[in-house]
Enzyme design. Structure first.
Site, PDB file in Angstrom:
ATOM      1  N   GLY A 130      -1.891 -20.057   3.943  1.00 58.54           N
ATOM      2  CA  GLY A 130      -1.629 -20.918   3.409  1.00 58.54           C
ATOM      3  C   GLY A 130      -1.205 -21.418   2.150  1.00 58.54           C
ATOM      4  N   ARG A 185       9.042 -30.284  13.524  1.00 60.41           N
ATOM      5  CA  ARG A 185       7.495 -30.294  12.451  1.00 60.41           C
ATOM      6  C   ARG A 185       7.910 -31.718  12.353  1.00 60.41           C
ATOM      7  NH1 ARG A 185       7.044 -28.532   7.686  1.00 60.41           N
ATOM      8  NH2 ARG A 185       5.647 -28.303   8.543  1.00 60.41           N
ATOM      9  N   TYR A 210       8.820 -21.802   9.466  1.00 56.38           N
ATOM     10  CA  TYR A 210       8.210 -22.723  10.627  1.00 56.38           C
ATOM     11  C   TYR A 210       9.615 -23.629  11.337  1.00 56.38           C
ATOM     12  CZ  TYR A 210       3.930 -20.929   9.065  1.00 56.38           C
ATOM     13  OH  TYR A 210       3.107 -20.114   8.783  1.00 56.38           O
ATOM     14  N   CYS A 248      17.854 -36.213  23.930  1.00 59.66           N
ATOM     15  CA  CYS A 248      17.444 -37.550  24.939  1.00 59.66           C
ATOM     16  C   CYS A 248      15.839 -37.318  24.642  1.00 59.66           C
ATOM     17  CB  CYS A 248      18.069 -37.402  26.262  1.00 59.66           C
ATOM     18  SG  CYS A 248      19.335 -38.037  26.980  1.00 59.66           S
ATOM     19  N   TYR A 302       3.995 -32.677  13.233  1.00 59.56           N
ATOM     20  CA  TYR A 302       3.435 -33.204  12.058  1.00 59.56           C
ATOM     21  C   TYR A 302       3.411 -34.489  11.249  1.00 59.56           C
ATOM     22  CZ  TYR A 302       3.564 -28.186  13.023  1.00 59.56           C
ATOM     23  OH  TYR A 302       3.345 -26.846  13.666  1.00 59.56           O
ATOM     24  N   GLU A 353      -2.160 -12.928   2.892  1.00 57.27           N
ATOM     25  CA  GLU A 353      -0.830 -13.456   3.761  1.00 57.27           C
ATOM     26  C   GLU A 353      -0.401 -14.378   3.607  1.00 57.27           C
ATOM     27  OE1 GLU A 353      -3.068 -11.581   8.113  1.00 57.27           O
ATOM     28  OE2 GLU A 353      -4.148 -13.269   7.772  1.00 57.27           O
ATOM     29  N   PRO A 354       0.334 -14.626   3.105  1.00 60.76           N
ATOM     30  CA  PRO A 354       1.458 -15.715   3.027  1.00 60.76           C
ATOM     31  C   PRO A 354       2.873 -16.042   3.748  1.00 60.76           C
ATOM     32  CG  PRO A 354       1.996 -14.559   1.105  1.00 60.76           C
ATOM     33  CD  PRO A 354       0.957 -13.663   1.560  1.00 60.76           C
ATOM     34  N   GLY A 355       2.908 -16.956   4.168  1.00 55.19           N
ATOM     35  CA  GLY A 355       3.726 -17.335   5.445  1.00 55.19           C
ATOM     36  C   GLY A 355       5.191 -18.382   5.066  1.00 55.19           C
ATOM     37  N   ARG A 356       4.883 -19.682   4.824  1.00 52.04           N
ATOM     38  CA  ARG A 356       5.285 -20.227   3.913  1.00 52.04           C
ATOM     39  C   ARG A 356       5.637 -20.411   2.480  1.00 52.04           C
ATOM     40  NH1 ARG A 356       4.677 -25.858   6.008  1.00 52.04           N
ATOM     41  NH2 ARG A 356       2.357 -25.205   7.241  1.00 52.04           N
TER      42      ARG A 356
HETATM   43  N1  LLP Z   1      -2.333 -15.587   8.460  1.00 50.39           N
HETATM   44  C1  LLP Z   1      -3.094 -16.482   9.675  1.00 50.39           C
HETATM   45  C2  LLP Z   1      -3.596 -15.765  10.415  1.00 50.39           C
HETATM   46  C3  LLP Z   1      -1.764 -17.342   9.955  1.00 50.39           C
HETATM   47  O1  LLP Z   1      -2.842 -17.897  10.888  1.00 50.39           O
HETATM   48  C4  LLP Z   1      -1.182 -18.241   9.383  1.00 50.39           C
HETATM   49  C5  LLP Z   1      -1.114 -19.049   9.709  1.00 50.39           C
HETATM   50  C6  LLP Z   1      -0.715 -17.134   8.254  1.00 50.39           C
HETATM   51  C7  LLP Z   1      -1.599 -16.437   8.645  1.00 50.39           C
HETATM   52  C8  LLP Z   1       0.513 -18.170   7.198  1.00 50.39           C
HETATM   53  O2  LLP Z   1      -0.132 -19.097   6.837  1.00 50.39           O
HETATM   54  P1  LLP Z   1       0.818 -19.848   5.579  1.00 50.39           P
HETATM   55  O3  LLP Z   1       0.681 -19.411   4.543  1.00 50.39           O
HETATM   56  O4  LLP Z   1       2.381 -19.792   6.807  1.00 50.39           O
HETATM   57  O5  LLP Z   1       0.544 -21.330   5.321  1.00 50.39           O
HETATM   58  N2  LLP Z   1       3.648 -24.476  12.354  1.00 50.39           N
HETATM   59  C9  LLP Z   1       2.561 -25.164  10.939  1.00 50.39           C
HETATM   60  C10 LLP Z   1       1.570 -23.936  10.099  1.00 50.39           C
HETATM   61  C11 LLP Z   1       1.146 -23.085  11.520  1.00 50.39           C
HETATM   62  C12 LLP Z   1       0.801 -21.724  10.637  1.00 50.39           C
HETATM   63  C13 LLP Z   1      -0.238 -20.619  11.302  1.00 50.39           C
HETATM   64  N3  LLP Z   1      -0.265 -20.352  10.670  1.00 50.39           N
HETATM   65  C14 LLP Z   1       3.628 -25.258  10.421  1.00 50.39           C
HETATM   66  O6  LLP Z   1       5.039 -25.964  10.633  1.00 50.39           O
HETATM   67  O7  LLP Z   1       3.547 -26.494   9.312  1.00 50.39           O
END
Ligand code: LLP
Length: 432
Positions: free
Chosen positions: A249, A331, A391, A362, A335, A291-294
């Protein structure tokens, strides 16, 4: 430098991404194309690994939330860097297996795992299944029993945090499709059920409060609530929770108006907070997992497009249309996410033109942004949208039967294809 050090302008006035000339990349690989600076991804992994080890000890394990950007080579990079991963579907598990990702470092998430998902996870021997609800707990337990194994599990808990307010509103996010809420008593019930279940070992708890969060307060509130809950479990059920996964997050700057936060500092702060809450409640500090993604991949990416037309509607607005759009980046449509865009072949010119960036679908809502500051554009220009690493590819679709762009990895100025451009043949492959 534009926004981040890996976005720069060379002597030709061209945008460079990780040292590679964006105009040359567009010529070589075509457009649209996703470009990912591999060094940035690796550096972010190392930042998380180092900071987590310093804050949480040597057995700390940051997990890459692979939903942010998922393809085989990405898992190989995460593996080489020593990360764990969070997978949320059989498709992600399958891709991780293809990359020979060590199964014990896989945490398998999802709020509605099918029997087939559970079976694949157990075939692979994933380290942890993050169990969402009681139906799933029963299914995981039954499948483990059938196989004669003990599956390590975490339980997904809803702490009731609204990450967009500074202080916790305890009932804030109880209404969620994810997890079991502490506030309703259902969290304690599922913990009890997991303790009694055969074939599973309750190792820890998981929570995820949201995404694109810049403040530490919501994490601190979540940690406070989770540590109190761990203390309650110990007291009422006599069970020691050994792992606490606080989810992902942390936020990323997409434009010059956004803050750029230090992930190392944030992790250090979260570590300190967890330790102090644990000593306050007299419990042994659990292994903390993030658990970082973004924040691992977003800034590393840029998408290159070719401008097709510029339309100035007198009295209204200016549209720049490109050869991609919501299929490669949904996105803004979903959003209203803000991005930074520029003309890559005239990157040193001032961005003093205001335009709406339109895609080629379209559909009027197929926009990449509105009122964006950009250079004046003309047909044939290469347009770059920055910070598209997270994403975008992972959320891409074939809407309007548009093939998905390739993913190009750039490292020290050298480029290689990680995912090929889809062909029309790929598009019709499964049509009968
Ligand atoms: N762990 C869990 C259980 C999650 O559901 C998520 C993201 C993460 C970790 C990673 O979160 P991050 O570090 O990436 O913020 N599609 C949306 C984002 C959806 C995130 C869903 N869960 C967007 O494009 O902004």
């Amino acid at each position: 430098m534009i926004l981040y050090p890996h976005f720069d302008v060379n002597e030709k006035g061209h945008l460079t991404i990780g040292g590679a000339d964006a105009v040359e990349l567009a010529e070589r690989f075509g457009t649209p194309a996703y470009i990912i600076d591999e060094n940035v991804v690796r550096a972010r992994c190392r930042e998380y690994l180092t900071a987590a080890a310093e804050s949480f000890g040597k057995d700390a394990l940051p997990l890459y939330a692979s939903k942010a950007l998922c393809f085989t080579e990405m898992y190989r990079i995460a593996k080489e860097e020593g990360m764990g991963i969070d997978c949320v579907s059989s498709g992600e598990l399958y891709t991780a297996r293809r990359a020979e990702f060590p199964a014990e470092r896989i945490y398998f998430h999802g709020n509605n795992k099918t029997d087939a998902d559970i079976a694949l996870a157990m075939d692979m021997g994933v380290g942890r299944i993050v169990v969402d609800n009681t139906d799933e707990l029963d299914a995981v337990s039954a499948e483990a029993l059938r196989r004669g194994i003990t599956q390590g599990i975490l339980l997904r808990i809803t702490p009731g945090i609204d990450p967009h307010t500074h202080r916790a509103v305890v009932t804030g996010n109880v209404d969620s499709k994810f997890g079991s809420a502490i506030a309703t008593g259902q969290a304690l019930e599922i913990v009890q059920r997991a303790i009694n279940a055969s074939g599973v070992e309750l190792v820890g708890l998981h929570c995820h409060i949201g995404s694109q969060i810049f403040d530490i307060e919501p994490f601190s509130d979540a940690a406070d609530i989770m540590v109190r809950f761990i203390a309650e479990i110990k007291e009422k059920l006599g069970c020691e929770i050994r792992e606490l996964n606080l989810g992902g997050g942390l936020g990323v700057a997409y434009t010059e108006d956004d803050a750029q936060i230090s992930y190392a500092d944030s992790i250090a702060k979260i570590g300190k907070i967890v330790r102090s809450f644990c000593s306050e409640h007299n419990i042994t500090a659990p292994r903390v997992i993030l658990e970082p993604g973004r924040s691992l991949v977003a800034a590393a990416g840029a998408t290159l497009y070719t401008v097709g037309s510029v339309k100035e509607i007198t009295g209204f607005r200016n549209y720049i249309s490109v050869d991609g759009g919501m299929p490669d980046n949904p996105r803004y449509a979903l959003y209203q996410s803000q991005y930074t865009a520029l003309i890559a072949n005239r990157a040193s010119e001032a961005r003093d033109y205001v335009a709406t960036l339109a895609g080629r679908c379209c559909e009027s809502g197929d926009l990449l942004g509105e009122n964006m500051k950009i250079q004046r554009a003309k047909r044939g220009d290469i347009l770059a949208v920055l910070v598209t690493g997270a994403y975008n590819y992972s959320m891409a679709s074939n809407y309007n039967r548009i093939p998905r762009p390739p993913v190009i990895l750039v490292k020290d100025g050298e480029a290689r294809v990680a995912v090929k451009r889809e062909s029309f043949e790929d598009i019709v492959r499964n049509d009968i």
